[in-house]
Design a protein around this motif. Structure first.
Motif, PDB file in Angstrom:
ATOM      1  N   LYS A   1      -2.770  -4.436 -10.818  1.00 52.32           N
ATOM      2  CA  LYS A   1      -4.078  -4.937 -11.257  1.00 52.32           C
ATOM      3  C   LYS A   1      -5.135  -3.839 -11.161  1.00 52.32           C
ATOM      4  O   LYS A   1      -5.980  -3.694 -12.053  1.00 52.32           O
ATOM      5  CB  LYS A   1      -4.492  -6.147 -10.415  1.00 52.32           C
ATOM      6  CG  LYS A   1      -3.772  -7.438 -10.786  1.00 52.32           C
ATOM      7  CD  LYS A   1      -4.066  -8.557  -9.807  1.00 52.32           C
ATOM      8  CE  LYS A   1      -5.513  -8.967  -9.785  1.00 52.32           C
ATOM      9  NZ  LYS A   1      -5.757 -10.100  -8.852  1.00 52.32           N
ATOM     10  N   ASN A   2      -5.062  -3.073 -10.094  1.00 54.22           N
ATOM     11  CA  ASN A   2      -6.019  -1.971  -9.935  1.00 54.22           C
ATOM     12  C   ASN A   2      -5.800  -0.891 -10.991  1.00 54.22           C
ATOM     13  O   ASN A   2      -6.761  -0.322 -11.525  1.00 54.22           O
ATOM     14  CB  ASN A   2      -5.899  -1.366  -8.535  1.00 54.22           C
ATOM     15  CG  ASN A   2      -6.451  -2.287  -7.459  1.00 54.22           C
ATOM     16  OD1 ASN A   2      -7.308  -3.131  -7.735  1.00 54.22           O
ATOM     17  ND2 ASN A   2      -5.975  -2.146  -6.238  1.00 54.22           N
ATOM     18  N   GLU A  51      -1.439  -6.350  -6.608  1.00 54.76           N
ATOM     19  CA  GLU A  51      -2.756  -5.716  -6.459  1.00 54.76           C
ATOM     20  C   GLU A  51      -2.735  -4.291  -6.991  1.00 54.76           C
ATOM     21  O   GLU A  51      -3.696  -3.833  -7.606  1.00 54.76           O
ATOM     22  CB  GLU A  51      -3.187  -5.745  -4.986  1.00 54.76           C
ATOM     23  CG  GLU A  51      -3.487  -7.134  -4.460  1.00 54.76           C
ATOM     24  CD  GLU A  51      -4.475  -7.901  -5.323  1.00 54.76           C
ATOM     25  OE1 GLU A  51      -5.545  -7.339  -5.645  1.00 54.76           O
ATOM     26  OE2 GLU A  51      -4.180  -9.056  -5.692  1.00 54.76           O
ATOM     27  N   THR A  98       2.955  -9.437  -2.994  1.00 52.99           N
ATOM     28  CA  THR A  98       1.587  -9.497  -3.517  1.00 52.99           C
ATOM     29  C   THR A  98       0.907  -8.131  -3.542  1.00 52.99           C
ATOM     30  O   THR A  98       0.046  -7.883  -4.386  1.00 52.99           O
ATOM     31  CB  THR A  98       0.742 -10.472  -2.694  1.00 52.99           C
ATOM     32  OG1 THR A  98       0.810 -10.107  -1.302  1.00 52.99           O
ATOM     33  CG2 THR A  98       1.244 -11.903  -2.860  1.00 52.99           C
ATOM     34  N   HIS A  99       1.302  -7.230  -2.633  1.00 54.86           N
ATOM     35  CA  HIS A  99       0.640  -5.911  -2.630  1.00 54.86           C
ATOM     36  C   HIS A  99       0.978  -5.129  -3.898  1.00 54.86           C
ATOM     37  O   HIS A  99       0.196  -4.284  -4.333  1.00 54.86           O
ATOM     38  CB  HIS A  99       1.015  -5.110  -1.367  1.00 54.86           C
ATOM     39  CG  HIS A  99       2.405  -4.570  -1.343  1.00 54.86           C
ATOM     40  ND1 HIS A  99       3.516  -5.350  -1.064  1.00 54.86           N
ATOM     41  CD2 HIS A  99       2.885  -3.308  -1.570  1.00 54.86           C
ATOM     42  CE1 HIS A  99       4.602  -4.591  -1.109  1.00 54.86           C
ATOM     43  NE2 HIS A  99       4.248  -3.358  -1.411  1.00 54.86           N
TER      44      HIS A  99
END
Length: 202
Positions: free
Chosen positions: A90-91, A87, A83-84
């Protein structure tokens, strides 16, 4: 100046167990992929062989191997999606500082598994400006044509692209054309550290 970040998928974002397929196939007496099998695998990866024909090739060549057994073995290379890393991408997409492109050597069976088992896949895919899969564009890394495809489609100069891939042959081929590259070492490096490792290029 880097304008485009070009990412591989497997072992850059999606966790792989690259020995799993052959480990599973050994249970059926298939100890290695010979030259003929590797040619079939590459043809399938380039979308030149339909899935049903690809499966039939293996199940007819090895009658002890059922269709379900083969599909399970073939897809066992695919593990999970941390999941990291979601993120991180997405960032990057939210910052809108770079064009984001994914370029993956893959195949229909693998992508079907990902779509069915990786809950964040749609969210991940939506982060990219372009999402190229080898079996859909009928090109594969490290062939020169696939990198020229990126340059022509996106009207970029090679030095405007930073290409991240865990396979050295792929980054070397791109570097020969002038791409900036990061050969990401699986198990030692993480894509989320992109700007720490390549700060001088960004």
């Amino acid at each position: 100046m880097i304008k485009t970040l070009l990412f591989d998928f497997g072992d850059v974002f999606l966790t792989l167990d690259k020995f799993a397929t052959q480990t599973h196939l050994k249970r059926f007496g298939i100890t290695e992929f010979n030259k003929e099998m590797l040619i079939k695998n590459e043809a399938y990866e380039m979308g030149l062989l339909p899935t049903k024909d690809f499966i039939a090739y293996y199940t007819e060549k090895f009658p002890q191997l059922s269709e379900l057994d083969f599909i399970h073995a073939w897809n066992s290379i695919l593990v999970d999606f941390p999941t990291h890393k979601l993120e991180f991408i997405k960032n990057l997409a939210a910052d809108n500082q770079f064009e984001l492109i994914l370029l993956s050597n893959t195949n229909e069976l693998h992508i079907q598994w990902v779509e069915e088992n990786i809950a964040v896949f749609s969210e991940f895919k939506a982060c990219f400006d372009a999402f190229y899969l080898s079996h859909e564009i009928e090109l594969r890394k490290p062939d020169e044509a696939i990198y020229k495809f990126i340059l022509n489609n996106h009207l970029r100069k090679p030095e405007e692209i930073l290409f991240v891939d865990d396979t050295k042959a792929n980054t070397e081929a791109a570097a020969k054309l002038g791409f900036k590259t990061w050969h990401l070492k699986t198990g030692e490096q993480d894509v989320v550290d992109l700007f720490n490792v390549n700060w001088h290029l960004i």
